[in-house]
Scaffold this motif. Structure first.
Motif, PDB file in Angstrom:
ATOM      1  N   THR A   1       1.007  -1.289   0.220  1.00 57.19           N
ATOM      2  CA  THR A   1      -0.070   0.046  -0.049  1.00 57.19           C
ATOM      3  C   THR A   1       0.995   1.294  -0.358  1.00 57.19           C
ATOM      4  O   THR A   1       1.962   1.171   0.300  1.00 57.19           O
ATOM      5  N   TYR A   2       0.221   2.384  -0.277  1.00 57.30           N
ATOM      6  CA  TYR A   2       0.650   3.650  -0.355  1.00 57.30           C
ATOM      7  C   TYR A   2      -0.102   4.662   0.140  1.00 57.30           C
ATOM      8  O   TYR A   2      -1.423   4.404   0.241  1.00 57.30           O
ATOM      9  N   ASP A   3       0.501   6.003   0.859  1.00 59.32           N
ATOM     10  CA  ASP A   3       0.052   6.964   1.136  1.00 59.32           C
ATOM     11  C   ASP A   3       0.388   7.980   0.484  1.00 59.32           C
ATOM     12  O   ASP A   3       1.580   8.532   0.300  1.00 59.32           O
ATOM     13  N   LEU A   4      -0.772   8.810  -0.152  1.00 54.72           N
ATOM     14  CA  LEU A   4      -0.720   9.807  -1.052  1.00 54.72           C
ATOM     15  C   LEU A   4      -1.030  10.935  -0.265  1.00 54.72           C
ATOM     16  O   LEU A   4      -2.435  11.041   0.166  1.00 54.72           O
ATOM     17  N   ILE A   5      -0.323  11.921  -0.176  1.00 55.93           N
ATOM     18  CA  ILE A   5      -0.498  13.414   0.574  1.00 55.93           C
ATOM     19  C   ILE A   5      -0.776  14.296  -0.189  1.00 55.93           C
ATOM     20  O   ILE A   5       0.109  14.628  -1.249  1.00 55.93           O
ATOM     21  N   VAL A   6      -1.903  14.992  -0.107  1.00 54.59           N
ATOM     22  CA  VAL A   6      -2.271  15.962  -1.212  1.00 54.59           C
ATOM     23  C   VAL A   6      -2.869  16.976  -0.462  1.00 54.59           C
ATOM     24  O   VAL A   6      -3.461  16.915   0.747  1.00 54.59           O
ATOM     25  N   GLU A   7      -2.615  18.277  -1.004  1.00 55.86           N
ATOM     26  CA  GLU A   7      -3.017  19.503  -0.574  1.00 55.86           C
ATOM     27  C   GLU A   7      -4.238  20.065  -1.595  1.00 55.86           C
ATOM     28  O   GLU A   7      -4.054  20.046  -2.582  1.00 55.86           O
ATOM     29  N   LYS A   8      -5.263  20.332  -0.773  1.00 51.57           N
ATOM     30  CA  LYS A   8      -6.311  21.020  -1.767  1.00 51.57           C
ATOM     31  C   LYS A   8      -6.186  22.252  -2.314  1.00 51.57           C
ATOM     32  O   LYS A   8      -5.778  23.217  -1.365  1.00 51.57           O
ATOM     33  N   VAL A   9      -6.033  22.248  -3.572  1.00 53.53           N
ATOM     34  CA  VAL A   9      -5.979  23.778  -4.170  1.00 53.53           C
ATOM     35  C   VAL A   9      -7.605  24.293  -4.742  1.00 53.53           C
ATOM     36  O   VAL A   9      -8.134  23.542  -5.204  1.00 53.53           O
ATOM     37  N   GLY A  10      -7.736  25.519  -4.325  1.00 49.51           N
ATOM     38  CA  GLY A  10      -8.962  25.901  -4.934  1.00 49.51           C
ATOM     39  C   GLY A  10     -10.188  25.238  -4.282  1.00 49.51           C
ATOM     40  O   GLY A  10      -9.990  24.405  -3.518  1.00 49.51           O
ATOM     41  N   ASP A  11     -11.542  26.012  -4.657  1.00 48.43           N
ATOM     42  CA  ASP A  11     -12.858  25.471  -3.959  1.00 48.43           C
ATOM     43  C   ASP A  11     -13.651  25.042  -4.897  1.00 48.43           C
ATOM     44  O   ASP A  11     -13.703  25.475  -6.260  1.00 48.43           O
TER      45      ASP A  11
END
Length: 81
Positions: free
Chosen positions: A71-81
């Motif tokens: 398994t992998y953990d993908l770390i994502v920052e939300k951009v925009g709404d």
């Protein structure tokens, strides 16, 4: 993971493509701009497709972590709404 604070986590190891991206996208939509989502996913298609699709949506990939158990953990920052 000391570089950032995880605001929410979604586990998509029990779903198959293309549902993997749909679940990740829904989780991202529930966050505010600038918040961080950790997506746990299986090796293979999800690792190839989910990061690319999230990038195409305009979000920022911060890190892809190999958990060394398939398994992998993908770390994502939300951009925009």
């Amino acid at each position: 993971m000391a570089d950032f604070v995880i605001d929410d986590t979604v586990d998509i190891t029990d779903v198959v493509c293309p549902t993997t991206f749909v679940k990740a996208k829904v989780a991202l939509e529930e966050l505010d701009e600038g918040q961080i989502l950790s997506i746990k996913m299986n090796n293979g298609e999800p690792v190839q497709n989910v990061p690319r699709s999230i990038k195409e949506e305009g979000h920022k990939i911060l890190k892809l972590i190999d958990n060394e158990d398939g398994t992998y953990d993908l770390i994502v920052e939300k951009v925009g709404d």
